[in-house]
Motif scaffolding. Sequence first.
Motif, PDB file in Angstrom:
ATOM      1  N   SER A  63      39.523  65.699  36.370  1.00 33.82           N
ATOM      2  CA  SER A  63      38.857  64.799  37.309  1.00 33.82           C
ATOM      3  C   SER A  63      37.433  64.582  36.848  1.00 33.82           C
ATOM      4  N   THR A  64      36.837  63.481  37.291  1.00 34.89           N
ATOM      5  CA  THR A  64      35.455  63.191  36.905  1.00 34.89           C
ATOM      6  C   THR A  64      34.549  63.200  38.131  1.00 34.89           C
ATOM      7  N   LEU A  65      33.255  63.295  37.881  1.00 33.99           N
ATOM      8  CA  LEU A  65      32.286  63.196  38.962  1.00 33.99           C
ATOM      9  C   LEU A  65      32.399  61.853  39.665  1.00 33.99           C
ATOM     10  N   THR A  66      32.691  60.806  38.895  1.00 36.40           N
ATOM     11  CA  THR A  66      32.892  59.479  39.486  1.00 36.40           C
ATOM     12  C   THR A  66      34.063  59.504  40.456  1.00 36.40           C
ATOM     13  N   ASP A  67      35.171  60.156  40.078  1.00 37.75           N
ATOM     14  CA  ASP A  67      36.327  60.291  40.976  1.00 37.75           C
ATOM     15  C   ASP A  67      35.932  61.004  42.269  1.00 37.75           C
ATOM     16  N   ASP A 125      36.438  59.372  45.783  1.00 38.55           N
ATOM     17  CA  ASP A 125      37.535  59.873  46.609  1.00 38.55           C
ATOM     18  C   ASP A 125      37.178  61.088  47.451  1.00 38.55           C
ATOM     19  N   GLY A 126      36.050  61.706  47.165  1.00 36.23           N
ATOM     20  CA  GLY A 126      35.672  62.934  47.863  1.00 36.23           C
ATOM     21  C   GLY A 126      36.192  64.158  47.119  1.00 36.23           C
ATOM     22  N   THR A 139      37.837  67.826  46.897  1.00 42.70           N
ATOM     23  CA  THR A 139      38.784  68.632  47.650  1.00 42.70           C
ATOM     24  C   THR A 139      38.352  70.099  47.605  1.00 42.70           C
ATOM     25  N   SER A 140      39.037  70.930  48.374  1.00 42.23           N
ATOM     26  CA  SER A 140      38.714  72.357  48.351  1.00 42.23           C
ATOM     27  C   SER A 140      38.977  72.944  46.969  1.00 42.23           C
ATOM     28  N   ALA A 141      39.924  72.386  46.230  1.00 38.24           N
ATOM     29  CA  ALA A 141      40.191  72.863  44.867  1.00 38.24           C
ATOM     30  C   ALA A 141      38.999  72.607  43.948  1.00 38.24           C
ATOM     31  N   HIS A 142      38.261  71.542  44.201  1.00 31.91           N
ATOM     32  CA  HIS A 142      37.064  71.256  43.413  1.00 31.91           C
ATOM     33  C   HIS A 142      35.894  72.130  43.837  1.00 31.91           C
ATOM     34  N   LEU A 143      35.801  72.394  45.132  1.00 28.96           N
ATOM     35  CA  LEU A 143      34.629  73.050  45.694  1.00 28.96           C
ATOM     36  C   LEU A 143      34.675  74.570  45.670  1.00 28.96           C
ATOM     37  N   ARG A 144      35.872  75.158  45.486  1.00 31.85           N
ATOM     38  CA  ARG A 144      35.992  76.616  45.500  1.00 31.85           C
ATOM     39  C   ARG A 144      36.939  77.085  44.414  1.00 31.85           C
ATOM     40  N   ALA A 145      36.589  78.217  43.844  1.00 30.47           N
ATOM     41  CA  ALA A 145      37.457  78.826  42.832  1.00 30.47           C
ATOM     42  C   ALA A 145      38.715  79.348  43.528  1.00 30.47           C
ATOM     43  N   GLY A 146      39.871  78.888  43.078  1.00 29.77           N
ATOM     44  CA  GLY A 146      41.120  79.336  43.674  1.00 29.77           C
ATOM     45  C   GLY A 146      41.791  80.440  42.882  1.00 29.77           C
ATOM     46  N   ARG A 147      41.506  80.496  41.599  1.00 38.41           N
ATOM     47  CA  ARG A 147      42.110  81.500  40.730  1.00 38.41           C
ATOM     48  C   ARG A 147      41.180  81.705  39.542  1.00 38.41           C
ATOM     49  N   SER A 148      41.468  82.714  38.762  1.00 41.55           N
ATOM     50  CA  SER A 148      40.607  82.936  37.604  1.00 41.55           C
ATOM     51  C   SER A 148      40.918  81.908  36.522  1.00 41.55           C
ATOM     52  N   GLY A 149      39.966  81.687  35.661  1.00 37.73           N
ATOM     53  CA  GLY A 149      40.118  80.725  34.585  1.00 37.73           C
ATOM     54  C   GLY A 149      39.030  79.674  34.642  1.00 37.73           C
ATOM     55  N   GLY A 209      34.956  66.255  34.513  1.00 38.10           N
ATOM     56  CA  GLY A 209      34.336  65.365  33.543  1.00 38.10           C
ATOM     57  C   GLY A 209      33.236  64.541  34.185  1.00 38.10           C
ATOM     58  N   ASN A 210      32.631  63.663  33.408  1.00 36.16           N
ATOM     59  CA  ASN A 210      31.499  62.898  33.913  1.00 36.16           C
ATOM     60  C   ASN A 210      31.920  61.582  34.546  1.00 36.16           C
ATOM     61  N   GLY A 211      32.490  60.690  33.785  1.00 35.43           N
ATOM     62  CA  GLY A 211      32.895  59.399  34.328  1.00 35.43           C
ATOM     63  C   GLY A 211      31.807  58.347  34.349  1.00 35.43           C
ATOM     64  N   GLY A 212      30.664  58.615  33.688  1.00 34.23           N
ATOM     65  CA  GLY A 212      29.630  57.591  33.559  1.00 34.23           C
ATOM     66  C   GLY A 212      28.520  57.643  34.585  1.00 34.23           C
ATOM     67  N   VAL A 213      28.302  58.780  35.247  1.00 34.81           N
ATOM     68  CA  VAL A 213      27.223  58.878  36.235  1.00 34.81           C
ATOM     69  C   VAL A 213      26.099  59.762  35.713  1.00 34.81           C
ATOM     70  N   SER A 214      24.904  59.541  36.246  1.00 30.32           N
ATOM     71  CA  SER A 214      23.757  60.370  35.868  1.00 30.32           C
ATOM     72  C   SER A 214      23.674  61.568  36.808  1.00 30.32           C
TER      73      SER A 214
END
Length: 188
Positions: free
Chosen positions: A59-63, A67-68, A70-80, A85-90
């Motif tokens: 996923s990119t920062l632009t996405d 789209d907002g 999700t909790s998967a983006h905002l919190r670590a769910g598992r190790s690894g 990605g960027n997506g063209g934003v500063s």
Amino acid sequence: MSRGSRAAFRFVASLFVPVRRVSSPDPVLHRIAPFGLAASAGTCLVVDLDPIAPPLPGSTLTDLLRDGATSAHLRAGRSGVAVIGNGGVSESEVEGLLDALTAGWPAVVFRVPPGEESIPVLALDPPELRPERAFRAVWQAAVRGSRAPGVVLPPLRRSAVRALCRGTVEPRAPWVRAWRDVWEPSWT
């Protein structure tokens, strides 16, 4: 929240959540360094803040702006290692999002454009080709036994470089283990 307040928040958050900014003038090292540093932390989020570099997978920062997050983006769910990605934003366009991402992960690596304040990752050339004024950096050795101020990464085989360029990381590899010292407080 003002720009200064956000910068202060990220600084305070970095006291509790290890955050490292990394870049390289070498395009291959610029691509693979964030993966090695992140994998050495165990559980880590890589966020690409370089809008003109070749894109990182995922996923990119632009996405996330569109789209907002999700909790998967905002919190670590598992190790690894997780990657956004960027997506063209500063960086200034996503400051609030970066604050939220930083707060939810045990460690974060930002890939930033070369030349910005960051931990430099440089190719370790033979001493006769290296600038006389050596400085602390992460150095990628071409041959075993190389020395320099900072962390010296062991040489990589072509197959390992190709895998890292795709975002595939072997967390127990010597190259990844060599990155661990960069998480020490002295690197902030």
